[in-house]
Every structure is written in structure tokens, then in C-alpha cells.
Design an enzyme around this catalytic site. Structure first.
Site, PDB file in Angstrom:
ATOM      1  N   GLU A   1       0.734  -1.207   0.115  1.00 29.69           N
ATOM      2  CA  GLU A   1      -0.050   0.164  -0.040  1.00 29.69           C
ATOM      3  C   GLU A   1       0.869   1.202  -0.017  1.00 29.69           C
ATOM      4  OE1 GLU A   1      -4.352   0.181   1.761  1.00 29.69           O
ATOM      5  OE2 GLU A   1      -2.965   1.536   3.428  1.00 29.69           O
TER       6      GLU A   1
ATOM      7  N   HIS B   1       6.783 -26.990   2.684  1.00 28.71           N
ATOM      8  CA  HIS B   1       6.156 -28.064   2.046  1.00 28.71           C
ATOM      9  C   HIS B   1       4.961 -27.558   1.091  1.00 28.71           C
ATOM     10  CE1 HIS B   1       8.111 -31.149   4.568  1.00 28.71           C
ATOM     11  NE2 HIS B   1       8.228 -30.266   5.504  1.00 28.71           N
TER      12      HIS B   1
ATOM     13  N   LYS C   1     -13.224   2.121  -2.998  1.00 28.01           N
ATOM     14  CA  LYS C   1     -14.140   2.360  -2.054  1.00 28.01           C
ATOM     15  C   LYS C   1     -15.390   3.386  -2.637  1.00 28.01           C
ATOM     16  CE  LYS C   1     -12.441   3.755   1.885  1.00 28.01           C
ATOM     17  NZ  LYS C   1     -11.243   4.107   2.675  1.00 28.01           N
TER      18      LYS C   1
END
Length: 547
Positions: free
Chosen positions: A353, A384, A512
Site C-alpha cells: 500500500e 512443503h 471504495k
């Protein structure tokens, strides 16, 4: 104004890269037995080993020259002195003031902000002590047993990461929950086993208008009132951390239970503020002070240490080296400490960000790579999962590995096994395995020539994969505070060199804004036709299925 690729220091690094790009670390270690001592830094109880990088002394000197030419020393002082280096929002950047243990004045617009910081911290501690001591009583005079932090972004990831990391220091009969996702399952799953009379909600939102947070906050409010239908009781069960005191008060939160935020603290740097209320409740005021103290020590190290002995600066410069010269697009953060399982997610926001920008400080489009894609997981499970790509993939992925020397319970069998993997992975990434080594290994196993020829290329590891290793005594509040602050400053230095503003996030605002507009379209019964054909089609299909 600084333009990185036009500078002499950048060009010198490019020439150096062309000359050294094919040098193998294995040979560098063979040629220099003092390499570990030369390329490691000790700070308090933290050891930072960066010797397993594709560098030599000249590389570091040239990178430091780049940092100085980019104005890093000057920008460090501007940040600490309160200058408004977040120029697109005309704001200071003073998360460092939140952990200023020296009490030295720090000014914003001519006003010393330290007394205000200390006053707010005292209020946070007072509330936390009352809850931890079971003195804060709910609607039926029962003490609080569960705290639910409702926030998003920095109001969520920072407190969640720290409370998880410092779980051994928490009161285990006082449960702290975190809700961020607007998906109803997140808050419903959290609330299903809670009792309203023993639950405290913290609504963390700078603006007190963020859609994700406020939808969840309203659901929590309705849940509470459906079981205890008296709005006056909200005062005992809801507190807020916000700049918008008026909106929080209208929601039903008493003025005395609204904690202050400041515009000179970005959300992703806010865990040190009242946003950390859930942390203080979880681990206690004294341990929170240790967290702040560790961050303050890292601030002083960053501000005062010569660049060649400065951990955040070296971290940042190594990132520049791989991102901009080797073309590495990613970096991995791999803690070998179970309680740090949210640390990579926290750093994803802090880094991506901050430095995910394509416009420089002057408003020009950038023609060089900026912030990397950051990912990570706990060390052993990820070995793994995706380490295969780290070792034998076609992409260069620099990694940071973090591990405590002592674990909280001190179970040596577990911890020695854990640490053997830490050391093995960094060695394997650096050394790899040559064709001759594989040939010798397979020959000992008694395989035929045909079998060896078939297996040989698949078992070769190129090595020369860079890694940094952080070793620290134990994961206590002070050390965690230092580690977080070191990464904050690393991100800051890279932003300076890339000539971008690391402290705004306009890319978040666009989504937004559009979401708020589309919410109106969804609630409108009419067919939507104001977007592109794909977005219109998706909205209309969704609405048709909801009928």
C-alpha cells in the site's frame, strides 16, 4: 527533484551489476571467510545477517551512494522533525512520535504533539486496566470476557498481528476477536458464541464512514440491541477510535469512550496509537510500553546509525538491488515462529500500500519498477508448499527469514528441529547443489548409468538465491516492536529512492468510491446500464438471482 535512473549512482550500479551478475555466492563464501562478519549487523538482541546476498563490498558502497544521492538522510530528518512529507495530503508523517520515549518535543504546525500523544495513551491504558482487572462491568454488572475489534486495513491487520504474535503475554481468559471482512460470515461466526452482556466492541475507523467497518459495526449494534433492547446500554459495550467524534457519538458511543486519531498517522502505521487499544487490553499496558520502547530503539538506530551499519537502510538497498537491477518482482517474508503467522499479511499492507505507485512525487509516470509483490507464510508449512519455486523455479525471489533463538516454553526438541530448518534453508538457497554433487550422490546409491542420466537434471539446484536472516533472543514485546519499526523504515527508504510518496493510498480510495456508487445501483430495482457491459451484466445478473 530526484529521478533515480538518470543519476550517476544508478548508472554506476548498472555497470557493476553487468560485471557481477553471474558471480555465485558459493564462490564468494569460499573466497572470503570473514563474509558473515562483514555483512551482518547486531542491534540490541537482534542479529541481521545479510551475507547470503549477491553482493560484495563495492555493491554496498554503491547502493549507499545511491541512497545519499536520493536524499535519504535529509528525508529521514524531515520525517522525524514533522515536515509535511506526505505532500499529496499535506500531512506530516509521525508514527515515530507515538513511540517517542524521550519526551522530546515534536511539532506539527508549531504545536508540540507529544503531550496530546501521552494523554491519549494514558486514556487507553486506563480503559485496558479496568477491563483486565474486571472492573469494567457490562449491562448486567458482569465483567467483560470478550473484546471484538471491528476495523479494516491498518485498524485491523496491525492489532491482529501483534496480539497473535504476543499471545503468551495475554490474559487467556480474556478473549480478543477481530472482524474485518464485510462478508456476513465473519461477524456472524464471531458473535455466535458471545454474550452481549460480557462483550465489548471497539469500532476502529479514522473517518467513521468506511463502508466495510460501518456495516459490521451496525450489525454488531443490532445484535446487541436485539438481546438487550436499551440504547443507553450501548455506552457500556461500545467504544471507538476515530477522528470523527461526532459520528461516533451519534452511533451511541459516549464521548469519554471515544479515542483520538490524528491525520499525521497513516492507518498502516497506526498500531502504536489508540488503534492499538485491543493490543493493550490483550497484553497489558506494561507490555505495550515495551512494544513502544522496542520501536523507539529501532527509530534511534535508523536515525543515528551510519548507513553501512543501519539495518533498515541495508534492507531497503538490497530490495532496490534485486527489484531494479535483477528484475525480481517479488519478495517473501518467512517467520519461523508460529505466533508470527500474521506478520507477512501485516507487511503486505505496509509495503504494497505504501510503495505500489506508478507516479513519482512530481506527478510524472515512472518508467522503473517500484514496490515488490510481498508474500509469505510460516516457515515449516511453507517449506512443503511453495519453497519448491524458491529453490528450483525460474523466478528470483529474495527472502527474509525470521526466527527466535529461544521459544517461550523452551521445548528444546521442538526448537532445535525448527532451527535446523532455518539454517538448512538459507544454506540450500545460497549453495544449491551442483551437477557433480548430484552425480556423486546418485553413484553412491548404486543406480545404473541410465537411471542416473534420467534423474540427474531434476536434482540439480542452481543456488545463488538471496536471503536475509533475522535471529533474535525471543519474541517478546520489545523485540517485536523493533522488528516492525525496522520494516517500516525499510519501506520509507525505498520510497525515497523511487521518488514516490509512500504515505498516501489513492488506489484504495477508487475502489471504495465505486463500491458506494454500486451499492446504490444494487438497491435500485431498475436495470443497471451506467457502467461497462461487463459490470452492468454482473450487477444485473446478481440482482436477478436475488429476487
Amino acid at each position: 527533484m530526484h529521478f533515480p535512473r538518470n543519476s550517476e549512482s544508478w548508472n554506476a550500479l548498472q555497470q557493476h551489476f553487468e560485471q557481477t551478475r553471474n558471480v555465485h555466492m558459493r564462490d564468494q563464501f569460499n573466497d572470503n571467510r570473514a563474509r558473515f562478519e562483514e555483512f551482518s549487523i547486531r542491534f540490541n538482541d537482534i542479529l541481521f545477517d545479510y551475507s547470503k546476498n549477491r553482493i560484495d563490498t563495492e555493491t554496498i558502497n554503491l547502493l549507499i551512494r545511491l541512497a545519499k544521492d536520493a536524499g535519504v538522510p535529509e528525508m529521514i530528518e524531515k520525517m522525524f522533525s514533522g515536515e509535511k512529507i506526505n505532500h499529496t495530503e499535506n500531512r506530516s508523517v509521525l508514527h515515530v512520535a507515538l513511540r517517542n520515549r524521550s519526551k522530546k518535543p515534536c511539532y506539527v504546525d508549531g504545536i508540540n504533539i507529544i503531550p496530546d500523544v501521552e494523554y491519549e495513551l494514558a486514556r487507553v491504558k486506563k480503559l485496558a486496566r479496568s477491563i483486565r482487572a474486571r472492573e469494567w462491568l457490562g449491562a448486567t454488572d458482569q465483567p467483560i470476557t470478550d473484546v471484538v475489534n471491528i476495523g479494516i486495513g491498518g485498524s485491523h491487520l496491525g492489532p491482529l498481528m501483534v496480539t497473535e504474535a504476543l499471545r503468551p503475554y495475554a490474559l487467556h481468559d480474556l478473549n480478543v476477536h477481530f472482524v474485518a471482512n464485510i462478508d456476513e460470515n465473519h461477524i456472524n461466526d464471531t458473535l455466535e458464541n458471545l454474550k452481549p452482556e460480557t462483550t465489548l466492541f471497539i469500532i476502529s475507523s479514522k473517518s467513521f464512514t468506511t463502508q466495510d467497518t460501518m456495516v459490521n459495526a451496525e450489525t454488531a449494534r443490532q445484535w446487541f440491541l436485539s438481546r438487550l433492547p436499551d440504547e443507553k446500554l450501548l455506552a457500556k459495550h461500545f467504544v471507538a477510535v476515530t477522528e470523527n467524534q461526532k459520528a461516533a457519538n451519534q452511533f451511541g458511543i459516549e464521548i469519554d469512550n471515544i479515542f483520538k486519531m490524528w491525520d499525521w498517522v497513516g492507518g498502516r502505521y497506526s498500531l502504536w496509537s489508540a488503534i492499538g487499544l485491543s493490543i493493550v487490553i490483550s497484553i497489558g499496558p506494561e507490555n505495550f510500553d515495551q512494544l513502544l520502547g522496542g520501536a523507539y530503539d529501532a527509530d534511534q538506530h535508523f536515525r543515528d546509525s551510519p548507513f553501512e551499519h543501519n539495518i533498515p537502510v541495508i534492507m531497503a538497498l538490497l530490495g532496490i538491488w534485486y527489484n531494479n537491477f535483477y528484475g525480481a518482482q517479488t519478495t517473501a517474508v518467512l517467520p519461523y515462529a508460529q505466533h508470527m503467522h500474521r506478520f507477512p499479511a501485516y507487511l503486505q499492507q505496509a509495503d504494497m500500500e505504501s510503495n505500489g505507485k506508478f507516479i513519482d512525487r512530481a506527478g510524472n509516470q515512472i518508467d522503473y519498477s517500484t514496490g515488490p509483490i510481498l508474500f509469505g507464510e510460516i516457515g515449516i508449512p511453507s517449506q512443503h508448499a511453495f519453497y519448491q519455486l524458491l529453490h528450483q523455479g525460474t523466478k528470483l525471489v529474495p527472502v527474509d527469514i525470521l526466527a527466535p533463538i529461544f521459544n517461550f516454553q523452551g521445548a528444546s526438541k521442538h526448537h532445535n528441529a525448527l532451527m535446523s530448518n532455518v539454517f538448512a534453508q538459507t544454506e540450500a538457497l545460497m549453495k544449491g547443489k551442483t551437477e557433480q554433487e548430484v552425480l556423486d550422490e546418485l553413484s553412491i546409491q548404486g543406480l545404473s548409468e541410465a537411471e542416473i542420466e534420467k534423474l540427474l537434471p531434476h536434482k540439480v539446484f542452481p543456488g545463488n538465491r538471496p536471503s536475509n536472516t533475522f535471529l533474535f533472543e525471543t519474541l517478546n514485546p520489545k523485540t517485536l516492536g523493533s522488528l516492525i519499526a525496522l520494516y517500516e523504515h525499510k519501506i520509507f527508504v525505498q520510497g525515497i529512492i523511487w521518488n514516490i510518496n509512500s504515505f498516501d493510498q489513492w488506489g484504495v480510495e477508487l475502489g471504495k468510491h465505486l463500491a458506494n456508487k454500486i451499492m446504490q445501483d444494487i438497491n435500485n430495482p431498475e436495470v443497471v446500464c451506467g457502467h461497462d457491459s461487463s459490470t452492468d451484466g454482473l450487477i444485473n445478473y446478481y440482482k436477478s438471482r436475488k429476487v
